[in-house]
Design a protein around this motif. Sequence first.
Motif, short mmCIF file in Angstrom:
data_model
loop_
_atom_site.label_atom_id
_atom_site.label_comp_id
_atom_site.label_asym_id
_atom_site.label_seq_id
_atom_site.Cartn_x
_atom_site.Cartn_y
_atom_site.Cartn_z
N GLY A 35 0.79 -1.23 0.00
CA GLY A 35 0.00 0.00 0.00
C GLY A 35 0.81 1.27 0.00
O GLY A 35 0.25 2.37 -0.06
N LEU A 36 2.15 1.18 0.06
CA LEU A 36 2.98 2.37 0.15
C LEU A 36 3.10 3.09 -1.18
O LEU A 36 3.20 2.47 -2.24
CB LEU A 36 4.39 2.02 0.64
CG LEU A 36 4.58 1.74 2.14
CD1 LEU A 36 6.07 1.55 2.42
CD2 LEU A 36 4.03 2.88 2.99
N GLU A 37 3.12 4.42 -1.11
CA GLU A 37 3.40 5.26 -2.27
C GLU A 37 4.44 6.31 -1.88
O GLU A 37 4.63 6.60 -0.69
CB GLU A 37 2.12 5.95 -2.75
CG GLU A 37 1.03 4.99 -3.21
CD GLU A 37 -0.22 5.72 -3.66
OE1 GLU A 37 -0.23 6.97 -3.60
OE2 GLU A 37 -1.18 5.05 -4.06
N LEU A 38 5.11 6.87 -2.89
CA LEU A 38 6.08 7.92 -2.60
C LEU A 38 5.39 9.08 -1.88
O LEU A 38 4.30 9.50 -2.26
CB LEU A 38 6.72 8.42 -3.90
CG LEU A 38 7.59 7.41 -4.66
CD1 LEU A 38 8.14 8.03 -5.94
CD2 LEU A 38 8.74 6.92 -3.79
N GLY A 39 6.03 9.58 -0.84
CA GLY A 39 5.46 10.68 -0.07
C GLY A 39 4.60 10.24 1.10
O GLY A 39 4.18 11.09 1.89
N ASP A 40 4.32 8.96 1.21
CA ASP A 40 3.53 8.47 2.33
C ASP A 40 4.30 8.60 3.64
O ASP A 40 5.54 8.62 3.66
CB ASP A 40 3.16 7.00 2.13
CG ASP A 40 1.96 6.82 1.22
OD1 ASP A 40 1.39 7.83 0.78
OD2 ASP A 40 1.59 5.65 0.95
N THR A 53 11.92 6.57 -1.40
CA THR A 53 12.21 5.54 -2.40
C THR A 53 11.54 4.25 -1.98
O THR A 53 11.64 3.85 -0.81
CB THR A 53 13.73 5.30 -2.53
OG1 THR A 53 14.39 6.53 -2.83
CG2 THR A 53 14.03 4.28 -3.62
N LEU A 54 10.86 3.61 -2.92
CA LEU A 54 10.22 2.33 -2.64
C LEU A 54 11.17 1.19 -2.99
O LEU A 54 11.84 1.21 -4.02
CB LEU A 54 8.94 2.20 -3.45
CG LEU A 54 7.80 3.16 -3.09
CD1 LEU A 54 6.69 3.11 -4.13
CD2 LEU A 54 7.24 2.84 -1.71
N LEU A 55 11.21 0.20 -2.14
CA LEU A 55 12.02 -0.99 -2.34
C LEU A 55 11.11 -2.22 -2.32
O LEU A 55 10.02 -2.17 -1.75
CB LEU A 55 13.09 -1.11 -1.25
CG LEU A 55 14.04 0.09 -1.09
CD1 LEU A 55 14.91 -0.11 0.14
CD2 LEU A 55 14.88 0.27 -2.34
N PRO A 56 11.55 -3.32 -2.90
CA PRO A 56 10.71 -4.53 -2.90
C PRO A 56 10.35 -5.00 -1.49
O PRO A 56 9.28 -5.58 -1.28
CB PRO A 56 11.57 -5.57 -3.63
CG PRO A 56 12.48 -4.77 -4.48
CD PRO A 56 12.78 -3.52 -3.70
N PHE A 59 11.63 0.53 2.26
CA PHE A 59 11.66 1.88 1.71
C PHE A 59 12.85 2.65 2.27
O PHE A 59 13.48 2.24 3.25
CB PHE A 59 10.36 2.63 2.01
CG PHE A 59 10.06 2.78 3.48
CD1 PHE A 59 10.45 3.92 4.19
CD2 PHE A 59 9.38 1.79 4.16
CE1 PHE A 59 10.17 4.06 5.53
CE2 PHE A 59 9.09 1.92 5.52
CZ PHE A 59 9.49 3.06 6.21
N VAL A 60 13.16 3.78 1.61
CA VAL A 60 14.19 4.71 2.07
C VAL A 60 13.49 6.00 2.50
O VAL A 60 12.56 6.46 1.85
CB VAL A 60 15.21 5.01 0.96
CG1 VAL A 60 16.23 6.04 1.42
CG2 VAL A 60 15.91 3.73 0.51
N ALA A 61 13.94 6.57 3.64
CA ALA A 61 13.36 7.81 4.14
C ALA A 61 14.47 8.76 4.57
O ALA A 61 15.55 8.32 4.97
CB ALA A 61 12.43 7.53 5.32
N ALA A 62 14.19 10.05 4.46
CA ALA A 62 15.15 11.07 4.92
C ALA A 62 14.96 11.31 6.40
O ALA A 62 13.84 11.21 6.93
CB ALA A 62 14.95 12.36 4.14
N VAL A 63 16.05 11.64 7.09
CA VAL A 63 16.00 11.99 8.51
C VAL A 63 16.82 13.26 8.72
O VAL A 63 17.89 13.43 8.15
CB VAL A 63 16.52 10.86 9.41
CG1 VAL A 63 15.58 9.68 9.42
CG2 VAL A 63 17.91 10.41 8.99
N SER A 64 16.29 14.16 9.55
CA SER A 64 16.99 15.40 9.83
C SER A 64 17.94 15.21 11.01
O SER A 64 17.79 14.26 11.80
CB SER A 64 15.99 16.50 10.17
OG SER A 64 15.35 16.21 11.40
#
Length: 221
Positions: A35-40, A53-56, A59-64
């Motif tokens: 169910g994941l989409e970019l920006g979720d 970024t979606l992976l099989p 996912f990849v996410a940014a962290v501050s």
Amino acid sequence: MFTGLVQGLGTLERLGNDRVVITCEPETIGAIVPGLELGDSVAVNGVCLTVETLLPDGFVAAVSPETIDRTTLGQVQRVNLEPSLRVGSKIGGHFVTGHVDGPGWFESAIATATSWELSFQASDRVARYIVQKGSIAIDGISLTIADCSDDGRWFKVAAIPHTYAHTTLQDLQPGAAVNLEGDVLGKYVEKLLRSGAGPLNGGAGESYAITPDFLAEHGYL
């Protein structure tokens, strides 16, 4: 917005200084990835992260830098995962924003006939939101405070066997740091009490001071 009902487990790894890779455990992929989409938004150990970024298998996410400093995400670890709440979804926990208030530290876990009783210490910035029978998110898990000290710096929760077995609660060792988020309703009450007087009817007419006595008189305390 989340509910604190963990949907699966994964592993977090740092990817440079400003990104993390979340790899879902095999039995978790079906609950998280399709169910994941970019920006979720996804709650990762209680921290709201945005999917870049979606992976099989994740996912990849940014962290501050603030996120790394204020939470436990700076470490490679097993993490709780919950996709964001969708309109029409069941709300079985409590409203969790994914904005961690501060750290806590695990003390002990005792198995009883019906649950696991877990004790924690809370940092000062979180302790003021801890009240008996109130809600707390521990590493993104919605739990009810069964007991606490008067100042909130110590508290205990009870986790049913299912919650204990399907979250990172089972991995905690004494002294381990956890992410804590207090009930958002308590933060609004705190703000009103701190701000003093203000109109309650849109700005017209009489103003009232929001005090503990006022809240008690009107049934809020």
